[in-house]
Design a protein around this motif. Structure first.
Motif, short mmCIF file in Angstrom:
data_model
loop_
_atom_site.label_atom_id
_atom_site.label_comp_id
_atom_site.label_asym_id
_atom_site.label_seq_id
_atom_site.Cartn_x
_atom_site.Cartn_y
_atom_site.Cartn_z
N LEU A 103 0.84 -1.20 0.00
CA LEU A 103 0.00 0.00 0.00
C LEU A 103 0.87 1.25 0.00
O LEU A 103 1.93 1.27 0.62
CB LEU A 103 -0.88 0.04 1.25
CG LEU A 103 -1.74 -1.17 1.62
CD1 LEU A 103 -2.52 -0.88 2.91
CD2 LEU A 103 -2.71 -1.54 0.50
N LEU A 104 0.40 2.27 -0.69
CA LEU A 104 0.98 3.61 -0.57
C LEU A 104 -0.16 4.53 -0.18
O LEU A 104 -1.21 4.54 -0.85
CB LEU A 104 1.60 4.08 -1.90
CG LEU A 104 2.93 3.44 -2.31
CD1 LEU A 104 3.41 4.03 -3.65
CD2 LEU A 104 4.01 3.59 -1.26
N GLN A 105 0.02 5.29 0.89
CA GLN A 105 -1.04 6.18 1.40
C GLN A 105 -2.36 5.41 1.58
O GLN A 105 -3.43 5.93 1.24
CB GLN A 105 -1.27 7.37 0.44
CG GLN A 105 -0.05 8.18 0.12
CD GLN A 105 0.52 8.90 1.34
OE1 GLN A 105 -0.17 9.13 2.34
NE2 GLN A 105 1.79 9.22 1.28
N GLY A 106 -2.27 4.18 2.07
CA GLY A 106 -3.46 3.38 2.35
C GLY A 106 -4.12 2.77 1.13
O GLY A 106 -5.15 2.10 1.25
N LYS A 107 -3.53 2.98 -0.05
CA LYS A 107 -4.13 2.45 -1.27
C LYS A 107 -3.22 1.40 -1.90
O LYS A 107 -1.99 1.55 -1.87
CB LYS A 107 -4.38 3.57 -2.29
CG LYS A 107 -5.39 4.59 -1.81
CD LYS A 107 -5.55 5.66 -2.85
CE LYS A 107 -5.82 7.00 -2.20
NZ LYS A 107 -5.44 8.10 -3.06
N LYS A 108 -3.85 0.40 -2.52
CA LYS A 108 -3.06 -0.71 -3.04
C LYS A 108 -2.30 -0.33 -4.31
O LYS A 108 -2.88 0.21 -5.25
CB LYS A 108 -4.01 -1.89 -3.33
CG LYS A 108 -3.32 -3.13 -3.84
CD LYS A 108 -4.22 -4.33 -3.65
CE LYS A 108 -3.72 -5.54 -4.40
NZ LYS A 108 -4.47 -6.76 -4.09
N SER A 149 -1.14 4.34 -8.10
CA SER A 149 -0.02 3.98 -8.96
C SER A 149 1.16 4.88 -8.58
O SER A 149 0.96 5.90 -7.89
CB SER A 149 -0.38 4.22 -10.43
OG SER A 149 -0.49 5.62 -10.65
N LEU A 150 2.34 4.55 -9.06
CA LEU A 150 3.51 5.41 -8.77
C LEU A 150 3.28 6.80 -9.35
O LEU A 150 3.61 7.81 -8.73
CB LEU A 150 4.79 4.80 -9.35
CG LEU A 150 5.32 3.55 -8.66
CD1 LEU A 150 6.71 3.21 -9.20
CD2 LEU A 150 5.40 3.71 -7.15
N TYR A 151 2.67 6.85 -10.55
CA TYR A 151 2.40 8.16 -11.16
C TYR A 151 1.43 8.98 -10.31
O TYR A 151 1.66 10.16 -10.05
CB TYR A 151 1.86 8.01 -12.59
CG TYR A 151 1.57 9.37 -13.19
CD1 TYR A 151 2.60 10.14 -13.71
CD2 TYR A 151 0.28 9.90 -13.16
CE1 TYR A 151 2.36 11.43 -14.18
CE2 TYR A 151 0.02 11.18 -13.63
CZ TYR A 151 1.07 11.92 -14.15
OH TYR A 151 0.83 13.19 -14.61
N GLU A 152 0.34 8.34 -9.85
CA GLU A 152 -0.67 9.04 -9.03
C GLU A 152 -0.04 9.64 -7.78
O GLU A 152 -0.42 10.73 -7.34
CB GLU A 152 -1.76 8.05 -8.58
CG GLU A 152 -3.00 7.99 -9.40
CD GLU A 152 -3.51 9.32 -9.88
OE1 GLU A 152 -3.88 10.15 -9.03
OE2 GLU A 152 -3.53 9.55 -11.10
N GLU A 153 0.93 8.92 -7.21
CA GLU A 153 1.54 9.37 -5.95
C GLU A 153 2.56 10.48 -6.14
O GLU A 153 2.86 11.21 -5.20
CB GLU A 153 2.20 8.18 -5.23
CG GLU A 153 1.22 7.11 -4.76
CD GLU A 153 0.12 7.67 -3.84
OE1 GLU A 153 0.45 8.43 -2.92
OE2 GLU A 153 -1.06 7.34 -4.09
N THR A 154 3.13 10.57 -7.33
CA THR A 154 4.27 11.49 -7.50
C THR A 154 4.10 12.49 -8.65
O THR A 154 4.83 13.47 -8.72
CB THR A 154 5.55 10.68 -7.83
OG1 THR A 154 5.28 9.89 -9.01
CG2 THR A 154 5.93 9.77 -6.68
N HIS A 155 3.19 12.17 -9.57
CA HIS A 155 3.02 12.95 -10.80
C HIS A 155 4.32 13.06 -11.58
O HIS A 155 4.62 14.08 -12.19
CB HIS A 155 2.39 14.32 -10.51
CG HIS A 155 0.95 14.14 -10.09
ND1 HIS A 155 -0.06 13.89 -10.98
CD2 HIS A 155 0.40 14.06 -8.87
CE1 HIS A 155 -1.18 13.69 -10.31
NE2 HIS A 155 -0.93 13.78 -9.03
#
Ligand code: BTN
Length: 244
Positions: A103-108, A149-155
């Motif tokens: 999980l990242l920020q509680g999301k898978k 996703s990695l993109y969602e978390e970091t843009h």
């Protein structure tokens, strides 16, 4: 252990492909079957793994282990921990949702599917991993649980081959340690990354839902749930969710 890659374009599932072709793979190496797209990606508990083209890592790690290997059911946990380690190196703060979701920020962001085939003298292992790298937001929203996703978390844009290479390195090192010492060396660091520990969760064992407090994970990877009647129930496998 050394590893080699097989890169494929569009296939139904890397786990399925690996199970159809493993007899042609080197027996002393890790073979990593990767696809750009899966048209029928398989998840745990009869779920599917949505695998749009070029947007994620869809890979199966195939290797053999001796028949008497201890702690076999923890292989997915060790791969999960290996990915968490790679993400920490990339400055993320991942959590592990028992048994083997990241999980990242509680999301898978990633899930693992472990399949085994027993032969006379060894075990064939197929560890499938799906990691959302640049999965479109619309697709993430359609998943039946909070996903990222990695993109969602970091843009920012991520090189999925570089992440895969770091994971292969980490996995190869950890597999060697696992072969010598089982899950013991991973137990404490794995437990330190756990999500929901001490919280009220529900654990589904494939038949029944049990609600209680997430107490701990044993040195064989099993989850201990403290039930309302103060007894401890231990799960070797299952699916957990947080009670709100
Ligand atoms: C889960 O449900 O969390 C496990 C998901 C595992 C998905 C991966 S993607 C690569 C490999 N091939 C499959 O069909 N499934 C696994």
């Amino acid at each position: 252990m050394h590893w080699e890659y097989i890169f494929l374009d569009s296939i139904p599932s890397t786990n399925l492909w690996a199970k159809q072709h493993y007899q042609t793979f080197a027996s002393q190496k890790i073979t990593i079957v990767c696809a750009e797209e899966q048209t029928k990606g398989i998840g745990r508990c009869q779920r599917c793994w949505i695998s749009p083209k070029g947007a994620g890592i869809y890979a199966t790690f195939y290797f053999q282990l001796p028949k008497k290997t201890a702690h076999l059911s923890t292989l997915g946990l060790v791969l999960c921990y290996s990915l968490a380690t790679v993400l920490i190196q990339e400055q993320f703060s991942p959590k592990i949702k028992w048994p083997n979701d990241v999980l990242l920020q509680g999301k898978k962001i990633a899930g693992i599917l472990c399949e085994t085939l027993f032969t006379e003298d060894h075990i064939d292992i197929f560890l499938g991993i799906g990691i959302n790298i640049s999965t479109p937001k619309k697709i993430l929203k359609a998943i039946d649980q909070p996903a990222t996703s990695l993109y969602e978390e970091t843009h920012k844009t991520w090189d999925k081959n570089q992440i895969l290479q770091s994971l292969a390195q980490e996995w190869s090192r950890n597999l060697e340690l696992f072969q010598k010492k089982g899950f013991y060396p991973f137990h404490a660091p794995y437990e330190n990354l756990l999500a929901y520990k001490g919280k009220t969760i529900t654990c589904y064992d494939g038949q029944t839902n049990y609600t209680g407090i997430f107490h701990s994970v044993n040195s064989d990877g099993a989850l201990n749930l403290l039930l309302p009647d103060h007894t401890m129930k231990t799960f070797l496998a299952g699916d957990i969710s947080l009670e709100k």
